[in-house]
Enzyme design. Structure first.
Site, PDB file in Angstrom:
ATOM      1  N   LYS A  13       0.828  -1.214   0.000  1.00  0.00           N
ATOM      2  CA  LYS A  13       0.000   0.000   0.000  1.00  0.00           C
ATOM      3  C   LYS A  13       0.864   1.266   0.000  1.00  0.00           C
ATOM      4  CE  LYS A  13      -2.161  -1.113   3.816  1.00  0.00           C
ATOM      5  NZ  LYS A  13      -1.391  -2.366   4.100  1.00  0.00           N
ATOM      6  N   ARG A  88      -9.540   0.919   9.043  1.00  0.00           N
ATOM      7  CA  ARG A  88      -9.085  -0.431   9.365  1.00  0.00           C
ATOM      8  C   ARG A  88     -10.121  -1.191  10.193  1.00  0.00           C
ATOM      9  NH1 ARG A  88      -3.169   0.542   8.927  1.00  0.00           N
ATOM     10  NH2 ARG A  88      -2.064  -1.378   9.262  1.00  0.00           N
ATOM     11  N   ARG A 127      11.579  -5.511   4.765  1.00  0.00           N
ATOM     12  CA  ARG A 127      11.275  -4.089   4.548  1.00  0.00           C
ATOM     13  C   ARG A 127      12.268  -3.194   5.285  1.00  0.00           C
ATOM     14  NH1 ARG A 127       5.279  -1.822   5.321  1.00  0.00           N
ATOM     15  NH2 ARG A 127       5.400  -2.786   7.377  1.00  0.00           N
ATOM     16  N   ARG A 160      11.568  -1.270  10.807  1.00  0.00           N
ATOM     17  CA  ARG A 160      10.522  -0.926  11.779  1.00  0.00           C
ATOM     18  C   ARG A 160      10.488  -1.937  12.915  1.00  0.00           C
ATOM     19  NH1 ARG A 160       5.137   0.424   8.416  1.00  0.00           N
ATOM     20  NH2 ARG A 160       4.270  -0.785  10.145  1.00  0.00           N
ATOM     21  N   ARG A 171      -0.177  -8.896  13.614  1.00  0.00           N
ATOM     22  CA  ARG A 171      -0.823  -7.895  12.750  1.00  0.00           C
ATOM     23  C   ARG A 171      -1.678  -8.551  11.684  1.00  0.00           C
ATOM     24  NH1 ARG A 171       4.313  -4.817  11.044  1.00  0.00           N
ATOM     25  NH2 ARG A 171       2.920  -3.504   9.832  1.00  0.00           N
TER      26      ARG A 171
HETATM   27  P1  ADP Z   1       2.195  -1.797   3.224  1.00  0.00           P
HETATM   28  O1  ADP Z   1       2.185  -0.286   3.219  1.00  0.00           O
HETATM   29  O2  ADP Z   1       0.985  -2.384   2.563  1.00  0.00           O
HETATM   30  O3  ADP Z   1       2.440  -2.378   4.568  1.00  0.00           O
HETATM   31  P2  ADP Z   1       4.764  -1.566   1.769  1.00  0.00           P
HETATM   32  O4  ADP Z   1       4.451  -0.719   0.583  1.00  0.00           O
HETATM   33  O5  ADP Z   1       5.547  -0.957   2.856  1.00  0.00           O
HETATM   34  O6  ADP Z   1       3.411  -2.259   2.325  1.00  0.00           O
HETATM   35  O7  ADP Z   1       5.507  -2.874   1.225  1.00  0.00           O
HETATM   36  C1  ADP Z   1       5.935  -3.906   2.112  1.00  0.00           C
HETATM   37  C2  ADP Z   1       7.318  -4.412   1.670  1.00  0.00           C
HETATM   38  O8  ADP Z   1       7.196  -5.118   0.433  1.00  0.00           O
HETATM   39  C3  ADP Z   1       8.330  -3.310   1.408  1.00  0.00           C
HETATM   40  O9  ADP Z   1       9.605  -3.789   1.780  1.00  0.00           O
HETATM   41  C4  ADP Z   1       8.241  -3.080  -0.100  1.00  0.00           C
HETATM   42  O10 ADP Z   1       9.465  -2.576  -0.638  1.00  0.00           O
HETATM   43  C5  ADP Z   1       7.943  -4.462  -0.613  1.00  0.00           C
HETATM   44  N1  ADP Z   1       7.051  -4.470  -1.782  1.00  0.00           N
HETATM   45  C6  ADP Z   1       6.058  -3.592  -2.090  1.00  0.00           C
HETATM   46  N2  ADP Z   1       5.449  -3.938  -3.244  1.00  0.00           N
HETATM   47  C7  ADP Z   1       6.065  -5.088  -3.667  1.00  0.00           C
HETATM   48  C8  ADP Z   1       5.885  -5.942  -4.814  1.00  0.00           C
HETATM   49  N3  ADP Z   1       4.937  -5.694  -5.739  1.00  0.00           N
HETATM   50  N4  ADP Z   1       6.695  -7.023  -4.913  1.00  0.00           N
HETATM   51  C9  ADP Z   1       7.650  -7.273  -3.974  1.00  0.00           C
HETATM   52  N5  ADP Z   1       7.870  -6.509  -2.882  1.00  0.00           N
HETATM   53  C10 ADP Z   1       7.083  -5.419  -2.731  1.00  0.00           C
HETATM   54  P1  ADP Z   2       1.199  -1.764   7.676  1.00  0.00           P
HETATM   55  O1  ADP Z   2       0.478  -1.312   6.458  1.00  0.00           O
HETATM   56  O2  ADP Z   2       2.560  -2.299   7.372  1.00  0.00           O
HETATM   57  O3  ADP Z   2       0.396  -2.652   8.542  1.00  0.00           O
HETATM   58  P2  ADP Z   2       0.900   0.877   8.955  1.00  0.00           P
HETATM   59  O4  ADP Z   2       2.043   1.797   8.905  1.00  0.00           O
HETATM   60  O5  ADP Z   2      -0.286   1.165   8.135  1.00  0.00           O
HETATM   61  O6  ADP Z   2       1.514  -0.557   8.647  1.00  0.00           O
HETATM   62  O7  ADP Z   2       0.406   0.714  10.463  1.00  0.00           O
HETATM   63  C1  ADP Z   2       1.310   0.462  11.521  1.00  0.00           C
HETATM   64  C2  ADP Z   2       0.548   0.424  12.832  1.00  0.00           C
HETATM   65  O8  ADP Z   2      -0.053   1.714  13.085  1.00  0.00           O
HETATM   66  C3  ADP Z   2      -0.608  -0.558  12.902  1.00  0.00           C
HETATM   67  O9  ADP Z   2      -0.182  -1.865  13.241  1.00  0.00           O
HETATM   68  C4  ADP Z   2      -1.468   0.079  14.003  1.00  0.00           C
HETATM   69  O10 ADP Z   2      -0.917  -0.149  15.285  1.00  0.00           O
HETATM   70  C5  ADP Z   2      -1.309   1.571  13.711  1.00  0.00           C
HETATM   71  N1  ADP Z   2      -2.363   2.061  12.792  1.00  0.00           N
HETATM   72  C6  ADP Z   2      -2.173   2.541  11.520  1.00  0.00           C
HETATM   73  N2  ADP Z   2      -3.350   2.881  10.967  1.00  0.00           N
HETATM   74  C7  ADP Z   2      -4.309   2.593  11.901  1.00  0.00           C
HETATM   75  C8  ADP Z   2      -5.740   2.692  11.921  1.00  0.00           C
HETATM   76  N3  ADP Z   2      -6.435   3.144  10.855  1.00  0.00           N
HETATM   77  N4  ADP Z   2      -6.390   2.304  13.038  1.00  0.00           N
HETATM   78  C9  ADP Z   2      -5.709   1.855  14.118  1.00  0.00           C
HETATM   79  N5  ADP Z   2      -4.380   1.719  14.153  1.00  0.00           N
HETATM   80  C10 ADP Z   2      -3.678   2.083  13.064  1.00  0.00           C
END
Ligand code: ADP
Ligand code: ADP
Ligand code: ZN
Length: 215
Positions: A13, A88, A127, A160, A171
């Site tokens: 995302k 979420r 990541r 992270r 998660r």
């Molecule tokens: P999210 O915001 O949904 O948690 P991220 O955009 O941070 O996800 O992506 C999670 C990890 O996967 C990062 O290390 C990113 O560089 C990698 N990643 C993102 N898109 C892809 C893809 N299409 N194929 C492989 N790795 C990806």
């Molecule tokens: P990812 O896409 O990799 O799960 P985010 O950066 O979106 O990570 O979220 C990291 C953390 O921040 C979540 O595990 C949660 O603790 C908190 N968080 C983010 N967005 C929300 C939300 N909309 N509601 C509640 N907690 C949130």
């Protein structure tokens, strides 16, 4: 364009949000980034959020809804926005609907980046993120040009605290229980679109561009 990005942690995302927000010139609003900024600045919100985030739990709805409403009230969101990581929970989705309704606005689409569970762990544990600008890299799938440094701003990349195997599992459970029901929620409103998130970053972005072009 007013877009919600849905998908499990690690779906891509944040990565796609940066590309979409550049392409459509709309602000990228990541609740995770907002919380992390508050944690690094040790604000009261950051202090409250940290305990939940470190354990892979969601920050409570009332706090989260308030910060998103404040952000969406800013002028730059009038032309559109991209929500990444919000809503979420069903409560957050309902609050967003009623907030937008009362401002005469609505979401154009909730875009699900579909990635099965078996892809997630490797994506998350590899990541690396930029603490300054929020850019996200992967040691294998999307390495930065200079090892350990952000391409966009040169800061040193970090891992992270919640990207450990144990917290990722927690998660994913939270996602299945609390966030997954939103897929049906937006489908019921005829707002859901989907892309396959298992291709490489460019392929996924191409699919997203096609979907958004048709919205
Ligand atoms: P999210 O915001 O949904 O948690 P991220 O955009 O941070 O996800 O992506 C999670 C990890 O996967 C990062 O290390 C990113 O560089 C990698 N990643 C993102 N898109 C892809 C893809 N299409 N194929 C492989 N790795 C990806
Ligand atoms: P990812 O896409 O990799 O799960 P985010 O950066 O979106 O990570 O979220 C990291 C953390 O921040 C979540 O595990 C949660 O603790 C908190 N968080 C983010 N967005 C929300 C939300 N909309 N509601 C509640 N907690 C949130
Ligand atoms: Zn950076």
């Amino acid at each position: 364009m007013k877009i919600i990005l849905l998908g499990p942690p690690g779906a891509g995302k944040g990565t796609q949000a940066k590309l979409i927000s550049d392409e459509y010139s709309i602000p990228h609003i990541s609740t995770g980034d907002i919380f992390r900024k508050n944690i690094s600045e040790k604000t009261p919100l950051g202090i409250e959020a940290k305990g939940y985030m470190d354990n892979g739990q969601l920050v409570p709805d009332d706090v989260t809804i308030r910060i998103v409403e404040d952000r969406l009230s800013m002028d730059d969101c009038k032309i559109g926005f991209l929500l990444d990581g919000f809503p979420r929970t069903t409560k957050q989705a309902e609050a967003l609907d009623s907030f937008l309704n009362s401002n005469g606005q609505k979401i154009d689409t909730a875009l699900l980046i579909d990635v099965p569970r078996e892809f997630i762990l490797e994506r998350m544990t590899g990541r690396r993120v930029c603490p300054t600008c929020g850019a996200s890299y992967h040691i294998k799938f999307n390495p930065s040009k200079n090892e350990g440094k952000c391409d966009a701003c040169g800061s040193s990349l970090i891992q992270r605290k919640d990207d450990t195997e144990e917290t990722v599992k927690e998660r994913l459970d939270v996602y299945d229980n609390q966030t997954q029901p939103l897929i049906q929620y937006f489908d019921n409103q005829n707002k859901l679109s989907r892309v396959d998130g298992t291709g490489d970053i460019k392929e996924v972005f191409q699919d997203i561009s096609n979907v958004l072009g048709a919205v």
